[in-house]
Design a protein around this motif. Structure first.
Motif: not given
Length: 97
Positions: A54, A56, A71-73
């Motif tokens: 991920s 941030e 947080w991006i995944l």
């Protein structure tokens, strides 16, 4: 975890908030609120670890020491935090059998 900082002007002229990426401060707040709503009532881990792979996004308020992070995944928000307050929320992945 990768962190990038880019200055962003918000709609409020008196605001001195900064955020990372090309998205706006308001969009980071929306993502933060979405994670909060999605995790309401869910058990959370005692120790926060950013999801593997991920990145941030952080919204920093230059008038105080606090900031928000998301947080991006794989293009989806998976965790949110107010790290100075030691407040973290993660979206628990659904296991498929």
């Amino acid at each position: 975890m990768h962190t990038r900082n880019v200055n962003v002007k918000t709609a409020a002229q008196e605001s001195s908030e900064r955020c990372e990426s090309e998205i706006t401060a308001e969009q980071i707040v929306d993502l933060f609120c979405w994670v909060m709503a999605a995790t309401e009532g869910e058990l959370q881990p005692l120790i926060f670890e950013p999801p593997v792979g991920s990145y941030e996004l952080s919204l920093i308020n230059e008038n105080c020491i606090d900031y928000l992070s998301v947080w991006i995944l794989d293009g989806y928000p998976v965790a949110a935090a107010a790290p100075v307050d030691n407040f973290f929320r993660t979206i628990t992945p659904v296991s498929i059998n």
